[in-house]
Design an enzyme around this catalytic site. Structure first.
Site, PDB file in Angstrom:
ATOM      1  N   SER A  78       7.422   1.772  34.526  1.00 52.36           N
ATOM      2  CA  SER A  78       6.187   1.093  35.958  1.00 52.36           C
ATOM      3  C   SER A  78       6.068   0.632  36.562  1.00 52.36           C
TER       4      SER A  78
ATOM      5  N   LYS B 175       1.638   9.228  37.770  1.00 55.19           N
ATOM      6  CA  LYS B 175       2.350  10.104  36.929  1.00 55.19           C
ATOM      7  C   LYS B 175       2.992   9.578  35.447  1.00 55.19           C
TER       8      LYS B 175
ATOM      9  N   ARG C 237       6.888  -9.227  47.029  1.00 51.14           N
ATOM     10  CA  ARG C 237       5.824 -10.153  46.164  1.00 51.14           C
ATOM     11  C   ARG C 237       5.685 -10.955  46.802  1.00 51.14           C
TER      12      ARG C 237
ATOM     13  N   PHE D  68      12.797  -5.529  35.071  1.00 48.24           N
ATOM     14  CA  PHE D  68      12.541  -7.868  36.029  1.00 48.24           C
ATOM     15  C   PHE D  68      11.989  -8.059  34.117  1.00 48.24           C
TER      16      PHE D  68
ATOM     17  N   TYR E 275      -5.885   7.133  21.551  1.00 43.26           N
ATOM     18  CA  TYR E 275      -4.797   8.257  20.446  1.00 43.26           C
ATOM     19  C   TYR E 275      -4.909   7.103  18.572  1.00 43.26           C
TER      20      TYR E 275
ATOM     21  N   ARG F  29       3.885  10.737  16.303  1.00 48.12           N
ATOM     22  CA  ARG F  29       5.096  11.604  15.400  1.00 48.12           C
ATOM     23  C   ARG F  29       6.177  10.703  14.346  1.00 48.12           C
TER      24      ARG F  29
ATOM     25  N   GLY G 170       2.520   9.972  22.064  1.00 49.53           N
ATOM     26  CA  GLY G 170       2.790  11.550  21.790  1.00 49.53           C
ATOM     27  C   GLY G 170       4.156  10.561  20.297  1.00 49.53           C
TER      28      GLY G 170
ATOM     29  N   TYR H 246      -1.544   2.567  41.299  1.00 45.13           N
ATOM     30  CA  TYR H 246      -1.860   1.924  39.989  1.00 45.13           C
ATOM     31  C   TYR H 246      -2.706   1.727  38.662  1.00 45.13           C
TER      32      TYR H 246
ATOM     33  N   GLY I 209      14.764  -0.846  38.475  1.00 44.78           N
ATOM     34  CA  GLY I 209      15.620  -1.333  37.089  1.00 44.78           C
ATOM     35  C   GLY I 209      16.562  -1.308  37.251  1.00 44.78           C
TER      36      GLY I 209
HETATM   37  P1  NAD Z   1       9.845  -3.456  36.987  1.00 43.58           P
HETATM   38  O1  NAD Z   1       9.524  -2.204  38.390  1.00 43.58           O
HETATM   39  O2  NAD Z   1      11.115  -4.751  37.238  1.00 43.58           O
HETATM   40  O3  NAD Z   1      10.455  -2.757  36.313  1.00 43.58           O
HETATM   41  C1  NAD Z   1       9.879  -1.363  35.340  1.00 43.58           C
HETATM   42  C2  NAD Z   1      10.596  -0.623  34.739  1.00 43.58           C
HETATM   43  O4  NAD Z   1      10.441   0.475  34.802  1.00 43.58           O
HETATM   44  C3  NAD Z   1      12.127  -0.443  36.041  1.00 43.58           C
HETATM   45  O5  NAD Z   1      13.263  -0.910  35.021  1.00 43.58           O
HETATM   46  C4  NAD Z   1      11.978   1.064  36.538  1.00 43.58           C
HETATM   47  O6  NAD Z   1      13.224   1.418  36.659  1.00 43.58           O
HETATM   48  C5  NAD Z   1      10.962   1.726  35.249  1.00 43.58           C
HETATM   49  N1  NAD Z   1      10.392   3.389  35.234  1.00 43.58           N
HETATM   50  C6  NAD Z   1       9.377   2.823  36.580  1.00 43.58           C
HETATM   51  N2  NAD Z   1       9.242   4.512  36.413  1.00 43.58           N
HETATM   52  C7  NAD Z   1       9.639   4.740  35.468  1.00 43.58           C
HETATM   53  C8  NAD Z   1       9.671   6.164  34.419  1.00 43.58           C
HETATM   54  N3  NAD Z   1       8.783   7.288  35.039  1.00 43.58           N
HETATM   55  N4  NAD Z   1      10.838   6.307  34.139  1.00 43.58           N
HETATM   56  C9  NAD Z   1      11.185   5.504  33.198  1.00 43.58           C
HETATM   57  N5  NAD Z   1      11.734   4.059  33.959  1.00 43.58           N
HETATM   58  C10 NAD Z   1      10.542   3.754  34.697  1.00 43.58           C
HETATM   59  O7  NAD Z   1       8.669  -4.453  36.777  1.00 43.58           O
HETATM   60  P2  NAD Z   1       8.157  -5.709  35.506  1.00 43.58           P
HETATM   61  O8  NAD Z   1       7.749  -6.406  36.686  1.00 43.58           O
HETATM   62  O9  NAD Z   1       8.671  -5.576  34.649  1.00 43.58           O
HETATM   63  O10 NAD Z   1       6.712  -5.050  34.984  1.00 43.58           O
HETATM   64  C11 NAD Z   1       7.151  -3.992  33.836  1.00 43.58           C
HETATM   65  C12 NAD Z   1       5.873  -3.965  33.227  1.00 43.58           C
HETATM   66  O11 NAD Z   1       4.785  -4.885  33.446  1.00 43.58           O
HETATM   67  C13 NAD Z   1       5.503  -2.675  34.393  1.00 43.58           C
HETATM   68  O12 NAD Z   1       4.881  -1.972  33.202  1.00 43.58           O
HETATM   69  C14 NAD Z   1       4.259  -3.191  34.879  1.00 43.58           C
HETATM   70  O13 NAD Z   1       3.124  -3.003  35.077  1.00 43.58           O
HETATM   71  C15 NAD Z   1       3.670  -4.693  33.991  1.00 43.58           C
HETATM   72  N6  NAD Z   1       3.030  -5.592  34.415  1.00 43.58           N
HETATM   73  C16 NAD Z   1       4.092  -6.722  35.284  1.00 43.58           C
HETATM   74  C17 NAD Z   1       3.728  -7.905  35.665  1.00 43.58           C
HETATM   75  C18 NAD Z   1       4.576  -8.684  37.020  1.00 43.58           C
HETATM   76  O14 NAD Z   1       4.100  -9.382  37.537  1.00 43.58           O
HETATM   77  N7  NAD Z   1       5.527  -8.881  36.936  1.00 43.58           N
HETATM   78  C19 NAD Z   1       2.250  -7.876  36.102  1.00 43.58           C
HETATM   79  C20 NAD Z   1       1.186  -6.621  35.648  1.00 43.58           C
HETATM   80  C21 NAD Z   1       2.339  -6.111  34.567  1.00 43.58           C
HETATM   81  N1  UDP Z   2       1.261 -12.359  49.519  1.00 44.53           N
HETATM   82  C1  UDP Z   2       0.495 -13.109  50.642  1.00 44.53           C
HETATM   83  N2  UDP Z   2       2.394 -13.162  51.371  1.00 44.53           N
HETATM   84  C2  UDP Z   2       3.402 -12.332  51.343  1.00 44.53           C
HETATM   85  C3  UDP Z   2       2.920 -11.352  49.915  1.00 44.53           C
HETATM   86  C4  UDP Z   2       1.732 -11.736  49.796  1.00 44.53           C
HETATM   87  O1  UDP Z   2       0.020 -14.612  51.517  1.00 44.53           O
HETATM   88  O2  UDP Z   2       4.605 -12.680  51.408  1.00 44.53           O
HETATM   89  C5  UDP Z   2      -0.052 -12.442  48.885  1.00 44.53           C
HETATM   90  C6  UDP Z   2      -1.141 -10.991  48.514  1.00 44.53           C
HETATM   91  O3  UDP Z   2      -2.007 -10.505  50.039  1.00 44.53           O
HETATM   92  C7  UDP Z   2      -1.559 -11.196  47.600  1.00 44.53           C
HETATM   93  C8  UDP Z   2      -0.854 -12.205  46.698  1.00 44.53           C
HETATM   94  O4  UDP Z   2      -0.129 -13.144  47.680  1.00 44.53           O
HETATM   95  O5  UDP Z   2      -3.630 -11.783  47.520  1.00 44.53           O
HETATM   96  C9  UDP Z   2      -0.274 -12.130  45.538  1.00 44.53           C
HETATM   97  O6  UDP Z   2       0.466 -10.808  45.819  1.00 44.53           O
HETATM   98  P1  UDP Z   2       1.421  -9.372  45.329  1.00 44.53           P
HETATM   99  O7  UDP Z   2       1.615  -8.513  46.674  1.00 44.53           O
HETATM  100  O8  UDP Z   2       2.800 -11.063  45.170  1.00 44.53           O
HETATM  101  O9  UDP Z   2       0.513  -9.649  43.734  1.00 44.53           O
HETATM  102  P2  UDP Z   2      -0.723  -8.657  43.512  1.00 44.53           P
HETATM  103  O10 UDP Z   2      -1.309  -9.986  42.563  1.00 44.53           O
HETATM  104  O11 UDP Z   2      -0.936  -8.708  44.486  1.00 44.53           O
HETATM  105  O12 UDP Z   2      -0.032  -7.768  42.777  1.00 44.53           O
HETATM  106  N1  UDP Z   3       6.459  13.689  22.428  1.00 47.26           N
HETATM  107  C1  UDP Z   3       7.488  13.248  22.767  1.00 47.26           C
HETATM  108  N2  UDP Z   3       8.271  12.869  21.759  1.00 47.26           N
HETATM  109  C2  UDP Z   3       8.143  12.736  20.338  1.00 47.26           C
HETATM  110  C3  UDP Z   3       6.881  13.744  20.104  1.00 47.26           C
HETATM  111  C4  UDP Z   3       6.279  13.889  21.600  1.00 47.26           C
HETATM  112  O1  UDP Z   3       7.755  12.556  23.786  1.00 47.26           O
HETATM  113  O2  UDP Z   3       8.870  13.002  19.482  1.00 47.26           O
HETATM  114  C5  UDP Z   3       5.746  14.347  23.838  1.00 47.26           C
HETATM  115  C6  UDP Z   3       5.063  15.652  23.804  1.00 47.26           C
HETATM  116  O3  UDP Z   3       6.508  16.785  24.260  1.00 47.26           O
HETATM  117  C7  UDP Z   3       4.175  15.822  24.033  1.00 47.26           C
HETATM  118  C8  UDP Z   3       3.121  14.353  24.534  1.00 47.26           C
HETATM  119  O4  UDP Z   3       4.223  13.793  23.854  1.00 47.26           O
HETATM  120  O5  UDP Z   3       4.398  16.061  25.744  1.00 47.26           O
HETATM  121  C9  UDP Z   3       2.609  14.143  23.433  1.00 47.26           C
HETATM  122  O6  UDP Z   3       2.685  14.637  22.490  1.00 47.26           O
HETATM  123  P1  UDP Z   3       0.740  14.720  20.957  1.00 47.26           P
HETATM  124  O7  UDP Z   3       1.383  15.681  19.838  1.00 47.26           O
HETATM  125  O8  UDP Z   3      -0.213  13.537  21.188  1.00 47.26           O
HETATM  126  O9  UDP Z   3       0.237  15.962  21.552  1.00 47.26           O
HETATM  127  P2  UDP Z   3       0.731  17.992  21.747  1.00 47.26           P
HETATM  128  O10 UDP Z   3       1.947  18.277  22.240  1.00 47.26           O
HETATM  129  O11 UDP Z   3       0.698  18.386  21.026  1.00 47.26           O
HETATM  130  O12 UDP Z   3       0.132  18.105  22.319  1.00 47.26           O
END
Ligand code: NAD
Ligand code: UDP
Ligand code: UDP
Length: 341
Positions: A100, A116, A211, A38, A184, A131, A127, A170, A63
């Site tokens: 995420s 993770k 949401r 998004f 870093y 680099r 990393g 999260y 996504g």
């Molecule tokens: P979203 O779910 O639409 O987008 C997240 C994207 O990350 C998706 O395209 C998903 O496929 C990708 N993704 C997830 N795990 C992955 C992985 N392991 N490797 C590669 N791609 C991966 O969510 P969003 O609302 O667009 O959020 C984007 C960022 O902003 C997130 O980091 C979220 O935590 C942060 N954020 C969003 C909000 C919000 O209200 N939308 C609020 C606070 C923080």
């Molecule tokens: N919420 C709600 N009804 C719904 C979905 C969410 O009342 O159908 C409430 C939820 O309990 C929270 C707020 O709306 O207090 C925002 O929830 P959301 O999941 O959108 O995001 P959050 O800010 O909690 O990550």
């Molecule tokens: N890494 C990566 N892309 C790069 C360079 C590093 O994905 O171009 C990853 C790498 O595999 C490692 C992590 O980033 O797991 C952290 O890298 P850093 O050099 O800090 O640590 P190190 O390799 O010494 O553990």
């Protein structure tokens, strides 16, 4: 090549939205992780139109390719299908690290994977930045404040997070992501930016991500009951996605390295929010209460003094103005899904 740079691919006669032409000195190579999501896809639209070279990496967990399809084939655009938990080797100048899951049902779906992504995934991006000497912006969240005891929340507040609750994967994942960024920065001289993003809405939000914005709009559009969880006195503050994109770019381009809240300080209770959405959508939905969810933050509103002071940023789109655009998007999506049935 010239015509492609100007935004037109002769071979497939596909018109691209207007793209600025930048010469090699001002053009940046930018990686957007989670760029098919998004927020990420709106950021990609903006950076592409500004004329930069964009690489999106996404595993398509939440996504979809459709979010970036307008750029597929453009000479400045590349889409990599990869999980950022695995190392990634590309040469870039800037990294916007957004990958995420973001909505509670999505990040709770597989809590270990969420951790993770936010820990190992962030290490990989840091990393990579180390680099190649790239700047990294980490998409953190207002969830680092947990269920806050300080209101509104300034960046200096350390938060109130349950480390073993359902939201911990999260919240703690993002907290570690911030910790890693500053480790870093200090030890490896990586240039980091940390955006603490508050609730955001707009087109391309997931229809069924559970949401409050998507639930209430869909429920109102379908004349179904609007489900308020708990007593509905809990508050949230919603920003429109274009404001967030402006803030993310302003933060990346600034010299400010401490965390910055990006959100709209207009705060409403969830009960008020149900009434506002019902008023905008119309229809016959009733507002009903369902059981409260565990560890639900009770009050949330950003203190945006830092963003105003250091980035000269503040949100421009009002709540109702933004909601109307989000509602229009949901209406179109419902129409599309009805045609496909
Ligand atoms: P979203 O779910 O639409 O987008 C997240 C994207 O990350 C998706 O395209 C998903 O496929 C990708 N993704 C997830 N795990 C992955 C992985 N392991 N490797 C590669 N791609 C991966 O969510 P969003 O609302 O667009 O959020 C984007 C960022 O902003 C997130 O980091 C979220 O935590 C942060 N954020 C969003 C909000 C919000 O209200 N939308 C609020 C606070 C923080
Ligand atoms: N919420 C709600 N009804 C719904 C979905 C969410 O009342 O159908 C409430 C939820 O309990 C929270 C707020 O709306 O207090 C925002 O929830 P959301 O999941 O959108 O995001 P959050 O800010 O909690 O990550
Ligand atoms: N890494 C990566 N892309 C790069 C360079 C590093 O994905 O171009 C990853 C790498 O595999 C490692 C992590 O980033 O797991 C952290 O890298 P850093 O050099 O800090 O640590 P190190 O390799 O010494 O553990």
């Amino acid at each position: 090549l010239e015509s492609k740079m100007q935004g037109f691919d002769e071979r497939i006669r596909k018109p691209y939205p207007n793209v600025k032409y930048l010469n090699y000195r001002s053009k940046k190579r930018i990686l957007v992780t989670g760029g098919a999501g998004f927020v990420g896809s709106h950021l990609v639209d903006r950076l592409m139109k500004d004329g930069h070279d964009i690489t999106v990496v996404d595993n398509f967990f939440t996504g979809v390719k459709a979010n970036v399809e307008q750029w597929i084939g453009h000479a400045n655009f590349e889409l990599i299908h990869q999980d950022i938990v695995n190392p990634l080797f590309v040469e870039v100048d800037e990294i916007y690290h957004l990958a995420s899951p973001a909505s509670p049902p999505h990040y709770m779906f597989n809590p270990v994977k969420t951790i993770k992504t936010n820990t190992i995934g962030t290490i990989n991006m840091l990393g990579l930045a180390k680099r190649v000497g790239a700047k990294v912006l980490i998409a953190s969240t207002s969830e680092v404040y947990g269920d806050p005891e300080v209101h509104p929340q300034p960046e200096t507040y350390w938060g109130h997070v349950n480390p073993i609750g359902p939201r911990a994967c999260y919240d703690e994942g993002k907290r570690v992501s911030e910790t890693l960024s500053y480790a870093y920065a200090k030890h490896e001289k990586v240039s980091v930016r940390v955006a603490r993003i508050f609730n955001t809405h707009g087109p391309r939000m997931h229809m069924n991500d559970g949401r409050v914005v998507s639930n209430f709009i869909l429920q109102a559009l379908r004349n179904e009951p609007i489900t308020v969880y708990g007593r509905g006195n809990q508050t949230r503050s919603f920003q429109y996605v274009s404001d967030l994109v402006n803030g993310l770019i302003a933060l990346m381009d600034s010299n400010y390295t401490q965390p910055v809240n990006l959100g709209n300080p207009t705060e409403h209770t969830i009960n008020e929010f149900a009434v506002i959405i019902k008023g905008l959508v119309g229809g016959k939905s009733k507002v009903i209460t369902t059981p409260a969810v565990e560890d639900d933050p009770q009050r949330r509103k950003p203190d945006i003094t830092r963003a105003m002071t250091y980035l000269n940023w503040k949100p421009k789109v009002g709540l109702k103005e933004g909601l109307k655009m989000t509602i229009d998007y949901f209406k179109q999506e419902i129409k599309k899904s009805q045609k496909n049935v």
